[in-house]
Design a protein around this motif. Structure first.
Motif, PDB file in Angstrom:
ATOM      1  N   THR A  45       0.835  -1.210   0.000  1.00 30.50           N
ATOM      2  CA  THR A  45       0.000   0.000   0.000  1.00 30.50           C
ATOM      3  C   THR A  45       0.864   1.252   0.000  1.00 30.50           C
ATOM      4  O   THR A  45       0.605   2.202  -0.735  1.00 30.50           O
ATOM      5  CB  THR A  45      -0.920   0.008   1.241  1.00 30.50           C
ATOM      6  N   PHE A  76      -8.794   2.585  -2.459  1.00 30.63           N
ATOM      7  CA  PHE A  76      -7.743   2.744  -1.454  1.00 30.63           C
ATOM      8  C   PHE A  76      -6.685   3.776  -1.833  1.00 30.63           C
ATOM      9  O   PHE A  76      -5.640   3.849  -1.224  1.00 30.63           O
ATOM     10  CB  PHE A  76      -7.093   1.390  -1.153  1.00 30.63           C
ATOM     11  N   PHE A 103      -4.888  -5.194  10.255  1.00 27.78           N
ATOM     12  CA  PHE A 103      -4.489  -5.147   8.849  1.00 27.78           C
ATOM     13  C   PHE A 103      -3.540  -6.293   8.535  1.00 27.78           C
ATOM     14  O   PHE A 103      -2.570  -6.540   9.266  1.00 27.78           O
ATOM     15  CB  PHE A 103      -3.812  -3.807   8.533  1.00 27.78           C
ATOM     16  N   SER A 138       2.850   5.933   8.287  1.00 28.45           N
ATOM     17  CA  SER A 138       2.453   4.538   8.092  1.00 28.45           C
ATOM     18  C   SER A 138       1.735   4.421   6.742  1.00 28.45           C
ATOM     19  O   SER A 138       1.360   5.426   6.131  1.00 28.45           O
ATOM     20  CB  SER A 138       1.508   4.107   9.209  1.00 28.45           C
ATOM     21  N   SER A 139       1.509   3.206   6.326  1.00 28.40           N
ATOM     22  CA  SER A 139       0.757   2.970   5.088  1.00 28.40           C
ATOM     23  C   SER A 139      -0.614   3.608   5.163  1.00 28.40           C
ATOM     24  O   SER A 139      -1.082   4.232   4.209  1.00 28.40           O
ATOM     25  CB  SER A 139       0.602   1.470   4.823  1.00 28.40           C
ATOM     26  N   ARG A 140      -1.279   3.456   6.299  1.00 29.62           N
ATOM     27  CA  ARG A 140      -2.616   4.034   6.478  1.00 29.62           C
ATOM     28  C   ARG A 140      -2.590   5.549   6.412  1.00 29.62           C
ATOM     29  O   ARG A 140      -3.443   6.168   5.780  1.00 29.62           O
ATOM     30  CB  ARG A 140      -3.197   3.601   7.819  1.00 29.62           C
ATOM     31  N   GLU A 141      -1.615   6.146   7.077  1.00 34.01           N
ATOM     32  CA  GLU A 141      -1.520   7.611   7.073  1.00 34.01           C
ATOM     33  C   GLU A 141      -1.263   8.136   5.664  1.00 34.01           C
ATOM     34  O   GLU A 141      -1.863   9.122   5.244  1.00 34.01           O
ATOM     35  CB  GLU A 141      -0.423   8.079   8.028  1.00 34.01           C
ATOM     36  N   SER A 143      -1.978   6.607   2.872  1.00 34.55           N
ATOM     37  CA  SER A 143      -3.176   6.351   2.088  1.00 34.55           C
ATOM     38  C   SER A 143      -4.208   7.445   2.343  1.00 34.55           C
ATOM     39  O   SER A 143      -4.797   7.984   1.400  1.00 34.55           O
ATOM     40  CB  SER A 143      -3.750   4.972   2.445  1.00 34.55           C
ATOM     41  N   ARG A 144      -4.425   7.805   3.610  1.00 35.16           N
ATOM     42  CA  ARG A 144      -5.373   8.882   3.933  1.00 35.16           C
ATOM     43  C   ARG A 144      -4.945  10.195   3.286  1.00 35.16           C
ATOM     44  O   ARG A 144      -5.774  10.932   2.755  1.00 35.16           O
ATOM     45  CB  ARG A 144      -5.478   9.058   5.450  1.00 35.16           C
TER      46      ARG A 144
END
Length: 173
Positions: A45, A76, A103, A138-141, A143-144
């Motif tokens: 990601t 995503f 995750f 992070s990957s999530r951050e 991505s957001r």
């Protein structure tokens, strides 16, 4: 079937869809190796977003992307077209299944150093800038953050290709 898919992904004509960058598997591999050397724990990601930002920043700053890949806006965030095939193409880059909280995904690793002689100084400057800006996320951050880009906002509903002209509206860089 996989061989056909790989050939399809890498059959690329230099043009607007890929930021006018010629596709070189050697340069793509070494761009990914550079990211793996300079960013801690790169999940697929995160690599998707790193490649997007490298190519779009390079296009904005230098008039041409680096990787020669085209990008789609999916739910995503922005991703290289056929990213799953891209990451499995190189023997030097390994995917390791890992979990973090709720995750589960693949982390990319490689013991192989990148060959930076394949890149111009302006390209290396873009690569350094992207690594510096996003290393701690992070990957999530990341991505957001990519979901705040017009490149994603304007094209994700229909999973459209992202035009490189959207590079001039990047917010994160």
């Amino acid at each position: 079937v996989e061989q056909y898919e790989t050939a399809r992904v890498f059959r690329s004509v230099r043009g607007a869809a890929n930021g006018y960058a010629p596709l070189s598997l050697n340069r793509l591999k070494n761009l990914m190796l550079y990211m793996l050397e300079n960013i801690s724990e790169v999940w697929c990601t995160k690599m998707n977003k790193l490649l997007f930002y490298v190519d779009f920043l390079a296009y904005r700053e230098n008039g041409m992307a680096i990787s020669g890949l085209s990008y789609k806006a999916i739910d995503f965030g922005p991703v290289p077209d056929r990213w799953d095939v891209v990451y499995s193409e190189f023997d030097e880059i390994h995917q390791e299944l890992k979990s973090a909280g709720d995750f589960v995904g693949s982390v990319l690793t490689s013991p192989t150093p990148s060959d930076t002689t394949l890149f111009s100084e302006p390209e290396l400057k873009v690569m350094r800038q992207v690594c510096s800006r996003f290393n701690s996320l992070s990957s999530r951050e990341l991505s957001r953050l990519s979901h705040e880009e017009n490149a994603w906002i304007n094209h994700h509903v229909c999973h459209e290709n992202i035009p490189f002209v959207d590079a001039f509206d990047l917010k994160a860089l």
